[in-house]
Design a protein around this motif. Structure first.
Motif, PDB file in Angstrom:
ATOM      1  N   VAL A  43       0.859  -1.189   0.000  1.00 55.15           N
ATOM      2  CA  VAL A  43       0.000   0.000   0.000  1.00 55.15           C
ATOM      3  C   VAL A  43       0.896   1.240   0.000  1.00 55.15           C
ATOM      4  O   VAL A  43       1.725   1.422   0.903  1.00 55.15           O
ATOM      5  CB  VAL A  43      -0.926   0.002   1.221  1.00 55.15           C
ATOM      6  CG1 VAL A  43      -1.864   1.201   1.167  1.00 55.15           C
ATOM      7  CG2 VAL A  43      -1.729  -1.298   1.283  1.00 55.15           C
ATOM      8  N   ASN A  54       1.545   5.637  -1.375  1.00 52.07           N
ATOM      9  CA  ASN A  54       0.985   6.982  -1.477  1.00 52.07           C
ATOM     10  C   ASN A  54       1.543   7.601  -2.755  1.00 52.07           C
ATOM     11  O   ASN A  54       2.760   7.649  -2.944  1.00 52.07           O
ATOM     12  CB  ASN A  54       1.399   7.783  -0.236  1.00 52.07           C
ATOM     13  CG  ASN A  54       0.878   9.204  -0.226  1.00 52.07           C
ATOM     14  OD1 ASN A  54       0.404   9.724  -1.234  1.00 52.07           O
ATOM     15  ND2 ASN A  54       0.996   9.858   0.918  1.00 52.07           N
ATOM     16  N   GLN A  93      -2.554   4.806  -3.163  1.00 54.78           N
ATOM     17  CA  GLN A  93      -3.561   5.755  -2.708  1.00 54.78           C
ATOM     18  C   GLN A  93      -3.299   7.133  -3.322  1.00 54.78           C
ATOM     19  O   GLN A  93      -2.144   7.541  -3.468  1.00 54.78           O
ATOM     20  CB  GLN A  93      -3.516   5.880  -1.187  1.00 54.78           C
ATOM     21  CG  GLN A  93      -3.719   4.575  -0.436  1.00 54.78           C
ATOM     22  CD  GLN A  93      -3.518   4.780   1.047  1.00 54.78           C
ATOM     23  OE1 GLN A  93      -4.474   5.017   1.787  1.00 54.78           O
ATOM     24  NE2 GLN A  93      -2.269   4.722   1.484  1.00 54.78           N
ATOM     25  N   ASN A 149      -2.433  10.316   1.445  1.00 51.16           N
ATOM     26  CA  ASN A 149      -2.462   9.641   2.737  1.00 51.16           C
ATOM     27  C   ASN A 149      -3.664  10.114   3.543  1.00 51.16           C
ATOM     28  O   ASN A 149      -3.783  11.294   3.859  1.00 51.16           O
ATOM     29  CB  ASN A 149      -1.164   9.935   3.490  1.00 51.16           C
ATOM     30  CG  ASN A 149      -1.101   9.241   4.845  1.00 51.16           C
ATOM     31  OD1 ASN A 149      -1.892   8.343   5.129  1.00 51.16           O
ATOM     32  ND2 ASN A 149      -0.159   9.656   5.672  1.00 51.16           N
ATOM     33  N   ALA A 185      -6.451   3.103   4.409  1.00 56.04           N
ATOM     34  CA  ALA A 185      -5.456   2.305   3.687  1.00 56.04           C
ATOM     35  C   ALA A 185      -5.720   0.815   3.862  1.00 56.04           C
ATOM     36  O   ALA A 185      -5.715   0.042   2.892  1.00 56.04           O
ATOM     37  CB  ALA A 185      -4.050   2.660   4.176  1.00 56.04           C
TER      38      ALA A 185
END
Length: 354
Positions: free
Chosen positions: A84, A86, A108, A111, A117
């Motif tokens: 995962v 950013n 993503q 954040n 997340a």
């Protein structure tokens, strides 16, 4: 999880190899989207610019994200590991993850904290058909003994596999009254299949960043540090998040069918624009402590490297030096990248450890 049978008939974990990667029924999430704000002053001084700590080459010439990925791969194949990230950190993670299939990256738009997340990544896993045990790992912690640590993860995975309603946090045996960590008060022990002789206990409560006086009491009472390494059944954990954060869950779950598809990035951009930030520890763990259990981890030095003092203590513990990146700061001796023999020794240690 593939295993080898020892002389006493017990199933022992062994390092995954390319021949049995596809046999693993476990999945992993590696959380690497944090901004590393607490260490920003330190990383600017050392590297010349702000560098989130998961991308810092602090030990053995490897970044913390690379070390976490290597550690996780001792049990869970890369094909079943979702990292995962950013989007703002693209310049940092692209060189490290070059060649990693997009299906194993969850980027993503920005954040929004650990709760969104984890939720989005779990929904992505579920959409690909994985509903069984998953292990969640922060990517920016120091662990002194990968082999021993991953044995504890394996124990928790087996316990969750046998008891799908179980959710297990790894609790670290503390070495002092730390005031900047989250603490766990263990409750009564559970009798569980798959856990062997390891004692998994209920959790009475979580205590976040106590005062010095309270931390001393917690240390004396053998409470545990919360490592935030969490092992649970995917559907069980999704249900807990839906219960703790119904609005967040509703906002994200409606677009679950788009996860993993061509429209994922666009859909996420529109969702994240309106998502409030939410911390998983505060919003889920602290809200329902009785829904979680803890497995104590002993014999392992652990640190979240959250401030320069703890970071330097961890570096000192390894007997090596930090790899400086700024021309304005005296450079330390660069770490040697582990060679083939060191990697082989590490693999053998995991297979032979009892």
């Amino acid at each position: 999880m593939p295993g080898a049978t020892s002389h006493d008939g017990k199933l022992e974990p062994r390092l995954l190899t390319t021949s049995n990667f596809d046999d693993s029924k476990y999945a992993a999430l590696i959380l690497a989207g944090g901004d590393g704000v607490r260490l920003s002053t330190f990383t600017r001084e050392v590297f010349g610019y702000h560098l989130p700590k998961q991308f810092c080459p602090l030990f053995e010439g490897k970044t913390l994200l690379e070390q976490t990925t290597r550690r996780v791969s001792m049990l869970i194949p890369p094909s079943q590991t979702l990292t995962v990230l950013n989007r703002a950190h693209r310049q940092f993670y692209t060189p490290l993850l070059n060649g990693t299939p997009s299906a194993n990256l969850f980027v993503q738009p920005e954040n929004r904290g650990t709760a969104p997340a984890i939720l989005c990544a779990l929904l992505r896993l579920a959409e690909t058909g994985h509903t069984g045990p998953v292990a969640i790992f922060p990517s920016d912690h120091y662990i002194s003994d990968d082999t021993l640590f991953m044995h504890h993860v394996y124990t928790a995975l087996r316990a969750v596999d046998c008891s799908p309603q179980l959710t297990v946090l790894l609790g670290i045996a503390p070495d002092g009254p730390e005031t900047e960590y989250g603490w766990i008060e263990p409750g009564s022990p559970l009798s569980l299949p798959g856990a062997g002789t390891c004692k998994i206990s209920r959790i009475r409560r979580f205590l976040e960043k106590p005062s010095r006086e309270v931390a001393l009491q917690l240390y004396d009472r053998n409470y545990l540090w919360n490592s935030f390494v969490l092992i649970a059944n995917t559907t069980t954990l999704l249900s807990l998040i839906a219960k703790a954060l119904p609005d967040l869950y509703a906002a994200v779950a409606d677009v679950r069918p788009f996860f993993g598809g061509a429209a994922e990035a666009e859909i996420l951009q529109s969702i994240y624009r309106h998502l409030p930030s939410a911390d998983f520890s505060a919003s889920v763990l602290a809200a329902f402590p009785a829904q979680f259990s803890v497995l104590p981890v002993k014999g392992v030095t652990w640190s979240d490297l959250g401030d320069p003092k703890r970071l330097l203590a961890a570096i000192s513990n390894t007997g090596r030096h930090i790899l400086g990146g700024s021309q304005n700061v005296p450079r330390s001796q660069p770490f040697a990248i582990a060679g083939g023999q060191e990697q082989a020794d590490r693999s053998k240690a995991f297979q032979d450890h009892r």
